[in-house]
Design a protein around this motif. Sequence first.
Motif, short mmCIF file in Angstrom:
data_model
loop_
_atom_site.label_atom_id
_atom_site.label_comp_id
_atom_site.label_asym_id
_atom_site.label_seq_id
_atom_site.Cartn_x
_atom_site.Cartn_y
_atom_site.Cartn_z
N SER A 199 0.73 -1.25 -0.12
CA SER A 199 -0.05 -0.09 0.14
C SER A 199 0.98 1.18 -0.02
CB SER A 199 -0.90 -0.05 1.38
OG SER A 199 -1.39 1.27 1.46
N GLY A 227 -0.49 4.09 0.27
CA GLY A 227 -1.79 4.87 0.67
C GLY A 227 -1.76 5.54 2.08
N VAL A 228 -0.61 5.55 2.81
CA VAL A 228 -0.85 5.78 4.29
C VAL A 228 -0.84 7.19 4.39
CG1 VAL A 228 0.47 3.66 5.26
CG2 VAL A 228 1.80 5.75 4.63
N ASP A 236 6.38 7.19 8.63
CA ASP A 236 6.66 5.86 8.98
C ASP A 236 7.84 5.93 10.21
OD1 ASP A 236 9.52 5.34 6.91
OD2 ASP A 236 8.52 6.94 7.00
N VAL A 238 14.75 12.75 0.30
CA VAL A 238 15.49 11.70 -0.41
C VAL A 238 14.49 11.14 -1.12
CG1 VAL A 238 16.89 9.54 -0.09
CG2 VAL A 238 17.67 11.72 1.15
N LYS A 261 12.97 13.17 -4.06
CA LYS A 261 13.76 13.24 -5.27
C LYS A 261 13.75 11.79 -6.06
CE LYS A 261 17.02 15.54 -3.22
NZ LYS A 261 18.42 16.22 -3.00
N TYR A 262 13.88 10.55 -5.24
CA TYR A 262 13.82 9.38 -5.95
C TYR A 262 12.52 9.13 -6.73
CZ TYR A 262 14.07 4.19 -6.52
OH TYR A 262 14.06 3.11 -6.90
N HIS A 274 12.40 11.05 -9.70
CA HIS A 274 13.25 10.74 -10.83
C HIS A 274 12.59 9.72 -11.49
CE1 HIS A 274 17.14 9.99 -12.76
NE2 HIS A 274 16.96 8.69 -12.50
N GLU A 317 11.62 8.89 -15.77
CA GLU A 317 12.24 7.81 -16.20
C GLU A 317 11.07 6.98 -17.06
OE1 GLU A 317 14.52 5.34 -13.58
OE2 GLU A 317 16.10 6.06 -14.53
N VAL A 349 -2.76 2.66 -4.60
CA VAL A 349 -2.38 3.97 -4.24
C VAL A 349 -3.94 4.66 -4.02
CG1 VAL A 349 -0.61 3.88 -6.02
CG2 VAL A 349 -3.01 4.13 -6.86
N ARG A 409 -2.81 9.52 -5.75
CA ARG A 409 -1.83 10.05 -4.74
C ARG A 409 -1.00 8.81 -4.11
NH1 ARG A 409 -3.59 11.27 1.64
NH2 ARG A 409 -3.05 8.93 1.56
N ALA A 462 5.95 8.14 2.72
CA ALA A 462 6.15 7.86 3.92
C ALA A 462 6.66 6.28 4.05
CB ALA A 462 4.92 8.15 5.04
N TYR A 463 7.62 5.81 3.39
CA TYR A 463 8.05 4.51 3.49
C TYR A 463 9.51 4.62 3.29
CZ TYR A 463 3.29 3.39 2.22
OH TYR A 463 1.83 3.08 2.43
N LEU A 480 13.17 3.48 1.36
CA LEU A 480 13.35 3.51 0.06
C LEU A 480 13.18 2.05 -0.62
CD1 LEU A 480 16.67 5.71 -0.67
CD2 LEU A 480 14.49 5.89 -1.97
N ARG A 503 10.97 1.40 -3.81
CA ARG A 503 11.66 0.66 -5.18
C ARG A 503 10.78 -0.21 -5.68
NH1 ARG A 503 16.29 -0.77 -2.97
NH2 ARG A 503 17.28 1.18 -2.83
N ARG A 530 0.36 0.59 10.43
CA ARG A 530 -0.17 1.62 10.00
C ARG A 530 -1.43 1.23 9.21
NH1 ARG A 530 3.99 5.19 7.18
NH2 ARG A 530 4.40 3.38 6.18
N ILE A 531 -2.44 2.14 9.38
CA ILE A 531 -3.81 1.84 8.58
C ILE A 531 -3.26 2.13 7.08
CG2 ILE A 531 -6.29 3.14 7.87
CD1 ILE A 531 -6.39 3.59 10.91
N MET A 532 -3.66 1.20 6.36
CA MET A 532 -3.13 1.12 4.93
C MET A 532 -3.48 2.29 3.84
SD MET A 532 -2.03 -2.27 3.49
CE MET A 532 -3.54 -3.36 3.50
N MET A 533 -4.66 2.71 4.18
CA MET A 533 -5.18 3.96 3.43
C MET A 533 -5.79 4.93 4.34
SD MET A 533 -6.21 3.24 -0.36
CE MET A 533 -4.61 2.81 -0.85
#
Lengths: 389, 159
Positions: A32, A34-35, A39, A295, A298-299, A302, A306, A346, A361, A365-366, A368, A372, B155-158
Amino acid sequence: MRDPLSKVIKTIQPSGIRKFFDIVSEMPDAISLGVGEPDFDTPWNIRDEGIHSLEMGKTFYTSNAGLKELKIEIGRFLERRYQLQYDYDKEILVTVGGSEAIDIAMRSMLDPGDEVLIPQPSYVSYVPCAILANGKPIMIELKAENEFRLTAGQLEAAITPRTKLLVLPYPNNPTGAVMEKKDLEAVAEIVRKYDLFVLSDEIYSELTYLEHHTSIASLPGMRERTIVINGFSKAHAMTGWRLGYACGPEAIINQMTKIHQFAIMCAPTTSQYAAVVAMRDCDKDVASMRAEYNVRRKYLLHRFREMGLDCFEPFGAFYVFPCIREFGMTSDEFATDLLKAKKVAVVPGTAFGESGEGFIRISYAYSLDALRVALSRIEEYITQLRNSG
Amino acid sequence: MREKILTFIEKNSRIDLKELAIILGVDEAAVMNELEAMEEEHIICGYPTLIDWDKAGIEKVTALIEVRVTPQRDMGFDKVAEHIYRYPEVNSVYLISGGFDFMVTIEGKTLREVSQFVSDKLSTVDTVLSTKTNFILKKYKDHGTVMAAPVKDERIMMA
């Protein structure tokens, strides 16, 4: 038996995110994106202070408006970070998250028929809170070509003799858009001209990656007509602690405190003690979280470039809002199909207003590593779409 | 920039150079040059891999040994340290403050092997006064990485 429900409550639409949440929960191995919360764990020194306050038996009500020590530190923080000066005693109210502050601000300020201007796409609470406060929500459709910033022209076009309040949610959820000082000055001019009030939801103010955040309340002639809403959830990773604050002119804060007194009594005491440390000692922790978000931001951008996925560069919060119109599906269809095909969730942009149609959206908040993997699956998916289309 | 590069590769030595360049906002060649320079200067001394041998089912025993020595005249601690670290079984040698002088880590296949090394090779060194051997029973976190079960995202997923 009579219908127990009020007419008003039945007119309020359930959250658009909810439907998706239910589908995603059925897929435990879905990734997900979607949070809506950080994190990171709450910095340890904040947690420690909370624990310590419990050990010391600080479990009683605090003053309605909040712990004096906390309000003083909030005042210092706002001055230090945004050059805002508020009298801790009369102009600051500690609330149960920014959420409560939004709600009681509207309830304090709106009479039946008063119009509330709500730029969209934006957070799902503003419309329901306005309706529950007897206000009439008027949506302003933000545009991608303006980087989802509110323009003076759009604002002026939406004003009627009944307009009372403008909601200004920047940095923005879901778009990640910010309003730079020049953008705010243009809006402030219109606000002053038509004698409006502003509800400035600045909960993501510490998470900006271009300019340092400017609060509209710091501009000339705005302090007396703005309620600034902020909190600890996003910057200090304290979502579950349920703590926020509102600042503004005494007359308004007084009335908000009155509602708060009756409906809430006081914000959670443990959270308030912990938050003193957050305000006083955690600028560095916030800075390092901000750097880490940047960070990832930006990732992501990018990788979108691509993949050839259309996305403006967001400079705030922890969301990106890419456009998926090229695939000829609605946001809902795209999100549902992506989930089915690649088990990546998403949030469809329409969860945040009709003007979110054609967008999705994605939260960063995960780690890298997680991003990835998710991004390569999204890339596979859109490549398939392009090849078959 | 060096500090930023080092901070990243300390945790993840296999990070894609291209990705690192994106994160730092510089071009790939610049990153590569910095890395090469730091390798030359022995700022970057190696890229070892962090392994959970238990999970691999391969027996390994690690011991942390506190060593007390009398530094020889004109030699100080450096020569003693060198004598100890030349043994391949010795993983690390640190000069530490506190009750003991050196902290030495030794890796072997069995408890017996390690104990034998300590009694045969380490304790017999001239300058070694005494040793205290502690065996590692379980590694929870090593080199900044949690070896225990992965943390679940609650965390709550959505939202």
